[in-house]
Design a protein around this motif. Structure first.
Motif, PDB file in Angstrom:
ATOM      1  N   LEU A   1     -43.539 -29.456 -44.811  1.00 26.38           N
ATOM      2  CA  LEU A   1     -43.963 -30.557 -45.668  1.00 26.38           C
ATOM      3  C   LEU A   1     -42.818 -31.467 -46.066  1.00 26.38           C
ATOM      4  O   LEU A   1     -42.971 -32.360 -46.867  1.00 26.38           O
ATOM      5  CB  LEU A   1     -44.622 -29.998 -46.944  1.00 26.38           C
ATOM      6  N   SER A   2     -41.642 -31.229 -45.487  1.00 28.08           N
ATOM      7  CA  SER A   2     -40.458 -31.997 -45.853  1.00 28.08           C
ATOM      8  C   SER A   2     -40.269 -33.182 -44.923  1.00 28.08           C
ATOM      9  O   SER A   2     -40.863 -33.258 -43.853  1.00 28.08           O
ATOM     10  CB  SER A   2     -39.213 -31.099 -45.806  1.00 28.08           C
ATOM     11  N   ASN A   3     -39.392 -34.096 -45.337  1.00 28.28           N
ATOM     12  CA  ASN A   3     -39.020 -35.224 -44.492  1.00 28.28           C
ATOM     13  C   ASN A   3     -37.740 -34.896 -43.733  1.00 28.28           C
ATOM     14  O   ASN A   3     -36.886 -34.179 -44.235  1.00 28.28           O
ATOM     15  CB  ASN A   3     -38.786 -36.481 -45.346  1.00 28.28           C
ATOM     16  N   TYR A   4     -37.617 -35.435 -42.538  1.00 28.07           N
ATOM     17  CA  TYR A   4     -36.431 -35.197 -41.722  1.00 28.07           C
ATOM     18  C   TYR A   4     -35.606 -36.479 -41.641  1.00 28.07           C
ATOM     19  O   TYR A   4     -36.154 -37.560 -41.525  1.00 28.07           O
ATOM     20  CB  TYR A   4     -36.830 -34.744 -40.310  1.00 28.07           C
ATOM     21  N   ARG A   5     -34.287 -36.318 -41.648  1.00 27.32           N
ATOM     22  CA  ARG A   5     -33.412 -37.485 -41.582  1.00 27.32           C
ATOM     23  C   ARG A   5     -32.111 -37.101 -40.907  1.00 27.32           C
ATOM     24  O   ARG A   5     -31.514 -36.074 -41.214  1.00 27.32           O
ATOM     25  CB  ARG A   5     -33.129 -38.025 -42.998  1.00 27.32           C
ATOM     26  N   LEU A   6     -31.700 -37.923 -39.948  1.00 28.51           N
ATOM     27  CA  LEU A   6     -30.427 -37.702 -39.273  1.00 28.51           C
ATOM     28  C   LEU A   6     -29.344 -38.531 -39.945  1.00 28.51           C
ATOM     29  O   LEU A   6     -29.593 -39.665 -40.370  1.00 28.51           O
ATOM     30  CB  LEU A   6     -30.542 -38.095 -37.801  1.00 28.51           C
ATOM     31  N   GLU A   7     -28.142 -37.986 -40.057  1.00 30.74           N
ATOM     32  CA  GLU A   7     -27.033 -38.701 -40.668  1.00 30.74           C
ATOM     33  C   GLU A   7     -25.851 -38.713 -39.720  1.00 30.74           C
ATOM     34  O   GLU A   7     -25.595 -37.745 -39.000  1.00 30.74           O
ATOM     35  CB  GLU A   7     -26.627 -38.048 -41.981  1.00 30.74           C
ATOM     36  N   THR A   8     -25.134 -39.818 -39.718  1.00 33.81           N
ATOM     37  CA  THR A   8     -23.959 -39.945 -38.869  1.00 33.81           C
ATOM     38  C   THR A   8     -22.828 -39.075 -39.404  1.00 33.81           C
ATOM     39  O   THR A   8     -22.517 -39.121 -40.595  1.00 33.81           O
ATOM     40  CB  THR A   8     -23.493 -41.411 -38.830  1.00 33.81           C
ATOM     41  N   PRO A   9     -22.207 -38.238 -38.558  1.00 30.03           N
ATOM     42  CA  PRO A   9     -21.105 -37.392 -39.028  1.00 30.03           C
ATOM     43  C   PRO A   9     -19.971 -38.227 -39.612  1.00 30.03           C
ATOM     44  O   PRO A   9     -19.620 -39.281 -39.094  1.00 30.03           O
ATOM     45  CB  PRO A   9     -20.657 -36.668 -37.745  1.00 30.03           C
ATOM     46  N   SER A  10     -19.411 -37.758 -40.714  1.00 28.94           N
ATOM     47  CA  SER A  10     -18.303 -38.454 -41.365  1.00 28.94           C
ATOM     48  C   SER A  10     -17.583 -37.468 -42.270  1.00 28.94           C
ATOM     49  O   SER A  10     -18.059 -36.351 -42.520  1.00 28.94           O
ATOM     50  CB  SER A  10     -18.817 -39.649 -42.192  1.00 28.94           C
ATOM     51  N   ASN A  11     -16.430 -37.889 -42.784  1.00 26.39           N
ATOM     52  CA  ASN A  11     -15.676 -37.046 -43.703  1.00 26.39           C
ATOM     53  C   ASN A  11     -16.458 -36.798 -44.983  1.00 26.39           C
ATOM     54  O   ASN A  11     -16.436 -35.696 -45.554  1.00 26.39           O
ATOM     55  CB  ASN A  11     -14.325 -37.690 -44.029  1.00 26.39           C
ATOM     56  N   ARG A  12     -17.178 -37.823 -45.464  1.00 27.52           N
ATOM     57  CA  ARG A  12     -17.969 -37.669 -46.683  1.00 27.52           C
ATOM     58  C   ARG A  12     -19.115 -36.695 -46.462  1.00 27.52           C
ATOM     59  O   ARG A  12     -19.453 -35.901 -47.353  1.00 27.52           O
ATOM     60  CB  ARG A  12     -18.498 -39.026 -47.138  1.00 27.52           C
ATOM     61  N   LEU A  13     -19.746 -36.766 -45.286  1.00 25.92           N
ATOM     62  CA  LEU A  13     -20.825 -35.831 -44.975  1.00 25.92           C
ATOM     63  C   LEU A  13     -20.290 -34.404 -44.917  1.00 25.92           C
ATOM     64  O   LEU A  13     -20.916 -33.462 -45.417  1.00 25.92           O
ATOM     65  CB  LEU A  13     -21.486 -36.212 -43.646  1.00 25.92           C
ATOM     66  N   GLU A  14     -19.141 -34.230 -44.300  1.00 24.46           N
ATOM     67  CA  GLU A  14     -18.537 -32.900 -44.210  1.00 24.46           C
ATOM     68  C   GLU A  14     -18.205 -32.360 -45.602  1.00 24.46           C
ATOM     69  O   GLU A  14     -18.452 -31.182 -45.902  1.00 24.46           O
ATOM     70  CB  GLU A  14     -17.269 -32.971 -43.357  1.00 24.46           C
TER      71      GLU A  14
END
Length: 762
Positions: free
Chosen positions: A160-173
């Protein structure tokens, strides 16, 4: 290397093209799954006549109307702070006229930093799908990290959740590492819930103290014309009763009625401030230089530090901007505060400071003494009206936050009334309204003067703001992925400011500061116990819930008897009964009520349910016959306006009897229809075509609707400790019996209700 036979080469190329096509198809399907958004979530947001909180979807006409309404609902508290800010800061007298410059400078920069910079431009954006307040921050964090104490990360929950892709980055890490640390910590979920409950309790405490403080301050304008303080208290109590009685009309109507009065109030205080500035001392504008703050602390030392408890009165009601966000929108609040409230408040405080430079002995009654004689009585009347409205901000905020707490299992079940058909999020909770009214009247009678209440008021105000700062910083780190330097700057500035103010107001603990802490202790204990047992029930259901494979075997069993009609089965956990058996049963998906959806009366609920189910059948048969649409674009059962429950549609011969799988009390809902299986009304083969299936559903409707609800008894396991047995078997039982029951919350008629007894051992 030998030459390849042309036929073999052609075959090889064809195979490669086929493989490539299959790969692309699989990739397309894979990306489609990654992009998958639960259709029920989409449809739940497409309710007609309801305005979304998404600013991009709200036109300017609606935004301006909401901004107008927000003036009458949100800003009454902070707008009436000029009634008592200077008198609370200089509780005795003004030792040095230069101190006026220092205090005014403190007030100016406190307003600029806290309500304007922090809330209007930063915190309002940390909303949970349009909802604000402490629980909205907690809910937002729990949706991005597994830090909820509820085990709500099962397979069905993820579907029931939403899916989202994010671009790898230092902030994401960095955000991912922080998220993993939180999820692996056993202490973090408990601390987060504790802080959230504390913030919620403080908001409710603020809602109790605000009416008493504001009304007593405004009515105090006639103390020169009455014989005793008792008369002021009696008038205040009458006004409070009238105020709370008006809450049932809803934020929409209250906002339209109150907004003109508050607008007039801001015109009065802003205009009076400008008048006093030019008449008495225009040089007071030097206070915009923060150097005067430093000089003030150098001259007064500890006394200046203690006086911060009075300075903080200038931002009372600031949290209401965030807590009441669900009633309005981010852009509406930004417009109303920046365009009306902020300039009026600055003018009011600057004017009062200019007046005090000439008449420092009038500090105890600064507001009324600084009003020109010609407009004294009109200002008094508007002040009383504004003080009444001032209470509206925190009362509405308390309603909004408790409605969120209900959805997270942190508050006993109460009636939530959606008061507007135009704007979602505008709610009224009768039980909470009467509780706050009773407590506020008792506080008014007990303390009698705004000065004594102010000692308690500051703690509730600053504590909530400090909690908001900490939770927002966490959101900036793991969700927004803001630059680390901006996070450090945000946290350093606002946490330092608020903790300094908090330490100052705590110095008045004995003089009344204990009151909000006492309220908070009581409310936190109640909410903590309720959430503890709710979590135990949730876990028990997860361990004992019926699996899809069991249901598939059940519906294939030819010895199962089916009762004619429709049965609605309620559960708190996510169900996944979709398409259990295409030949003998056709489940139409999961129907869910969101916590912001209005509870409909049973007749309206049933009508919408059947209409949407029939529409789903038409679409499903069209798709199955055409077989041209991708899985991700297939229409699903329209769940808009349908609330927390589970539905199972059954039909059979009238001579037969049967039983249904029953779960515990609401909320969460699944739907389906069992097809005929024999010549006497039940046939073994599938229904051919949409027409026959829709006729079958309509026959089931004609046989009536039954609501199945669990009569749940929760007890502690026999080997539990004495403390746990007391909490579960007695305290929780008392709360559950004295708050609203499930059938009343869901508007289930008694004539259609079937209860099934169940015992949960936790």
């Amino acid at each position: 290397m030998e030459d390849q036979d042309p036929k073999d080469e052609a075959y090889t190329n064809e195979a490669m093209e086929t493989t490539k096509a299959d790969t692309l198809k699989e990739r397309k399907v894979s990306w489609a799954k990654l992009r998958r958004v639960d259709s029920l979530n989409i449809e739940a947001g497409n309710v007609s006549d309801v305005q979304s909180h998404d600013n991009s979807k709200v036109n300017w006409r609606i935004t301006l109307l909401l901004a107008y309404q927000s003036v009458g609902v949100i800003y009454g508290d902070i707008g009436t702070s000029p009634l008592y800010a200077f008198s609370s800061t200089f509780s005795n007298k003004i030792p040095n006229t230069d101190d006026i410059l220092g205090v005014l400078s403190l007030i100016i920069y406190t307003i600029i930093l806290s309500p304007m910079l922090k809330y209007v431009f930063i915190v309002l954006k940390a909303n949970d799908n349009g909802d604000g307040g402490t629980f909205a921050l907690y809910s937002l964090i729990c949706r991005y990290a597994k830090v909820s104490l509820l085990p709500n990360h099962q397979a069905e929950d993820r579907e029931l959740s939403n899916y989202r892709l994010e671009t790898p980055s230092n902030r994401l890490e960095r955000a991912t590492k922080m998220k993993v640390k939180l999820e692996n910590s056993k202490v973090a979920p408990v601390v987060l819930l504790f802080v959230t409950l504390l913030g919620t309790s403080m908001v409710i405490g603020d809602g109790i103290l605000t009416p008493a403080m504001s009304v007593l301050s405004a009515v105090g304008g006639i103390k020169e014309f009455v014989k005793s303080q008792d008369a002021i208290v009696e008038i205040s109590v009458v006004i409070l009763i009238c105020l709370f009685s008006a809450q049932r009309f809803g934020t929409d109507k209250v906002g339209y009625f109150f907004a003109p009065i508050i607008l007039i109030w801001f015109c009065f205080i802003g205009g009076t401030g400008v008048y006093n500035l030019f008449k008495h001392d225009i040089s007071i504008l030097r206070a915009f230089n923060p150097r005067y703050i430093i000089d003030y602390f150098k001259r007064n030392g500890k006394d200046a530090y203690i006086s911060l408890g009075g300075v903080v009165m200038c931002i009372t009601g600031t949290e209401a901007m965030f807590a009441d966000l669900g009633h309005f929108s981010v852009r509406a609040i930004q417009i109303s505060f920046s365009g009306v409230v902020f300039p009026s408040l600055l003018c009011a405080y600057i004017g009062q400071a200019a007046y005090l430079t000439k008449f420092p002995e009038h500090v105890a009654d600064t507001f009324y003494k600084s009003i020109p004689h010609a407009i004294y009585w009109p200002t008094f009347v508007v002040a009383v009206a504004a003080a009444i409205i001032a209470s509206q901000a925190m009362i509405s905020g308390a309603f909004a936050i408790i409605s969120q707490a209900l959805s997270l299992g942190c508050f006993p079940r109460v009636k939530v009334v959606h008061t507007s058909t135009k704007y979602e999020g505008q709610v009224y909770i009768p039980e909470l309204n009467y509780m706050i009214m009773t407590c506020s009247i008792l506080v008014t009678i007990a303390f009698q003067t705004p000065e004594q209440i102010g000692n308690a008021y500051g703690i509730a105000v600053v504590a909530v703001m400090a909690i908001t700062t900490h939770l927002t910083s966490l959101i900036m780190l793991i969700i927004w992925k803001t630059s680390v330097w901006r996070i450090i700057l945000f946290y350093t500035v606002f946490a330092t400011l608020e903790l300094t103010y908090l330490s100052s107001v705590l110095s008045k603990f004995v003089q009344g500061g204990y009151l909000p802490l006492a309220f908070s202790f009581f409310l936190m204990t109640m909410m903590g116990i309720w959430h503890y047992v709710y979590r135990g029930k949730y876990t028990f259901e997860l361990k004992n819930k019926v699996s899809n494979s069991f249901m598939k075997d059940l519906v294939k069993n030819q010895y199962i008897n089916r009762v004619p009609g429709i049965g609605l089965l309620y559960s708190e956990n996510v169900f996944s009964f979709d398409n259990l058996n295409q030949e003998t049963i056709g489940c139409s998906g999961v129907v869910r009520y969101g916590y912001k959806d209005a509870i409909q009366p049973s007749a309206e609920f049933e009508r919408q349910l059947i209409e949407n189910l029939l529409e789903f059948v038409r679409h499903e048969h069209f798709i199955l016959e055409g077989d041209t649409m991708e899985e991700t674009t297939r229409p699903q059962f329209d769940a808009a306006r349908l609330v927390h429950s589970s539905i199972l549609v059954k039909e059979g011969s009238e001579s037969e009897s049967g039983a249904s799988e029953v779960c515990s009390e609401p909320p969460s809902l699944s739907s389906g229809s069992i097809r005929p299986k024999s010549s006497n009304g039940i046939s073994n083969g599938p229904i051919q075509g949409a027409t026959e299936e829709m006729e079958f559903i309509q026959r089931a409707v004609s046989n009536g609707v039954v609501y199945l609800l669990g009569e749940t008894e929760v007890i502690a396991k026999p080997n539990s400790s004495i403390f746990k047995r007391i909490v579960v078997n007695y305290v929780y039982h008392f709360l559950r019996r004295n708050f609203r029951q499930g059938e009343k919350t869901l508007l289930i008629p008694q004539s259609k209700l079937l209860r099934v007894g169940m015992t949960y051992e936790i």
